[in-house]
Design an enzyme around this catalytic site. Sequence first.
Site, PDB file in Angstrom:
ATOM      1  CG  ASP A   1     -22.330 -12.156 -33.180  1.00 42.94           C
ATOM      2  OD1 ASP A   1     -23.561 -13.026 -33.306  1.00 42.94           O
ATOM      3  OD2 ASP A   1     -22.013 -11.533 -32.944  1.00 42.94           O
ATOM      4  CG  ASP A   2     -25.148 -12.816 -36.330  1.00 42.27           C
ATOM      5  OD1 ASP A   2     -26.227 -13.056 -34.859  1.00 42.27           O
ATOM      6  OD2 ASP A   2     -25.880 -12.189 -36.976  1.00 42.27           O
TER       7      ASP A   2
ATOM      8  CB  CYS B   1     -26.813 -10.265 -29.959  1.00 39.56           C
ATOM      9  SG  CYS B   1     -26.671 -10.500 -31.181  1.00 39.56           S
TER      10      CYS B   1
ATOM     11  CG  HIS C   1     -24.373  -7.204 -27.652  1.00 42.39           C
ATOM     12  ND1 HIS C   1     -24.742  -7.307 -28.768  1.00 42.39           N
ATOM     13  CD2 HIS C   1     -24.681  -5.727 -27.375  1.00 42.39           C
ATOM     14  CE1 HIS C   1     -25.434  -6.585 -29.410  1.00 42.39           C
ATOM     15  NE2 HIS C   1     -25.351  -5.396 -28.546  1.00 42.39           N
TER      16      HIS C   1
ATOM     17  CG  ASP D   1     -25.589 -15.067 -30.963  1.00 43.91           C
ATOM     18  OD1 ASP D   1     -25.632 -15.377 -32.295  1.00 43.91           O
ATOM     19  OD2 ASP D   1     -25.448 -13.569 -30.858  1.00 43.91           O
TER      20      ASP D   1
END
Length: 602
Positions: A40-41, A79, A140, A341
């Site tokens: 993530d990120d 995301c 998410h 992502d």
Amino acid sequence: MVMLPRPSRVILLLLATTVMATADENEERRKPNIIVFLMDDVGMGDIGCFGNTTINTPNIDQLAKEGAKLTQHIAHPICTPSRAALMTGRYAIRSGMTSFHLMRVISFISAPAGLPSNETTIAEVAKDVGYSTALIGKWHLGFMCEKENECSDPNSQGFDYFYGLPLTNILDCGHGTVFEAWRRNFYTEVAVTMVVLALATFILFMYSMVRRRTLVAVVVASTSFYLFCLIMPKLIAVMNCVVVENHDVVEQPLSYTNLTQRHTQHALDFLEEHKNEPFLLVMSFLQAHTELYAEPYFHARSQHGVYGAAVEELDWSVGEIMGALHRMGVADDTFVYLTSDNGAHVEEFSLSGEKEGGSNGIYKGGKANCFEGGIRVPTIVRYPGIVPPESEVSEPTNIVDLLPTVVGLTGGQMPRDRVIDGKDMMPLLQGELGISPHEFMFLYCGGYIHGARYRPRKGNRLYKIVYTTANLVEGPHGTMGCFDSYPCRCEGPTTVNHDPPLVFELRSDPSETTPLDPTTPNIQEIIAKARAAVAEHQASIAPTPYQFAPTRLLPRFGDQPCCGTFPFCSCTEDHSTRFSYEDAKPDKAHKDWMRADTSKAS
Ligand SMILES: *[C@@H]1O[C@H](CO)[C@@H](O)[C@H](O)[C@H]1NC(C)=O
Ligand SMILES: *[C@@H]1O[C@H](CO)[C@@H](O)[C@H](O)[C@H]1NC(C)=O
């Protein structure tokens, strides 16, 4: 960008074909297991094998040593749409999972927005051909039901087992608040504004220009507003910071204690239970999104504060899972895909000014915009015997390619009643195909196309045609980012439209510094071709319910997952895990993995 020199590509190609031939001669290869590590990120500059020298990621680096590094792998810049694209093989706009306004991700678990149940996910493809499927970590993509049997949660989208966060890790789950992320001195500013307002009213009252009733109303309203701002983040934490096992809330609000370890433990349990049948595991890390966290063990080792600790803990988890595959004897029958992502969130700084976002290396921009830093993601594929070790694929690939690749690997069905944007990556990864199967890719910021990538069928050039860019301004420590519009917007005054579009040649100018001269016939032709491709693409988008309609993004308190009676939801799970850092130090786990490898080979 960096292509392998020709001869070595040829050797790889030969190697790959030899390997394929042997595999063909033997009886049919066992259906491969599939592991997706979704970070993530995490940006292009955050991983050792992509050039970081001070964040230790030995386990991820090992994947690259044994497989292929994809240096031109493109995602959506944020995301929710990126995950929708990864799951479905389609640009997020096709499933209605992208936005035309400021809110570009789902922000409440109980909001009805979510991946429509008639979309086909990688898990559904695999499950249909007998795979056991699990998603561990961040989802998410919505958690609610449109109607009975039309739900967006992981169990309804093909995952037999789910443990993790229906939403995502956010600042509010930890020390921060959304308000302070938006405006650093939010609480001081609100307090000062409210006091000034009350004082001004008081003065007017003294001069008999307003009535006592008005004064009381102003004082009550400003106090309530301030209290609301204080309470709201706590309420958000109860509503959104929830750990779920399938449909059951197991922790609310979540605790960061051993959170990655608990996720890893559930992944290992799933693998142990299903090691004798084909499985698909999506390990969707909460790291390295803010609120940053890691166990003290990783803090002690990190050279980049809590951000470095978070990435190193993630790497530890990759090592634990790979180690387990080796112990189970299935590591070589497993296709491993690791990606992020979107790019690193360069605008993230703590209230005290500490950098909390990652690094995109030489690439401009970051999360939420379509500069390379936002959409190019560190990606590795490991599939021994099929994907040559230590190879590098610098032909453009995309996060939407995962679904067709999974279809090819599992022998599953490609959905036929809709457009699939992705292409099977295997021919390229095996070296059978020397050029990306994508002539064009479209770069979406929300629902808007900000650019296109064009890979002419001849030569080695790779063009990026840019229609809109986010304004980058200087922030703390000289960081360039969307500091005037946090987060970056996709339209409006903090973006710039380019007509004629900017054209960059990415192989020679990966940092997008020098647009090519748009008046030359060659560039004009590129612009015209891209325009036609964009038009054709847009014409292929079938109407679909828009999941980001503002009413669909609001919470439905009645549907709020809760252990207790809302808003008094409270439960906590056992935080202990079986890992011992004595024998599972990141570097040691990695060595164990190596040892397992050698013993298998001998
Ligand atoms: C490694 O990552 C950290 C954290 O994102 C970053 O500050 C540093 O600049 C990176 N180093 C390199 C060489 O890219
Ligand atoms: C967290 O997990 C470690 C093992 O990884 C364990 O030793 C420790 O007791 C756990 N912490 C808590 C609070 O349960």
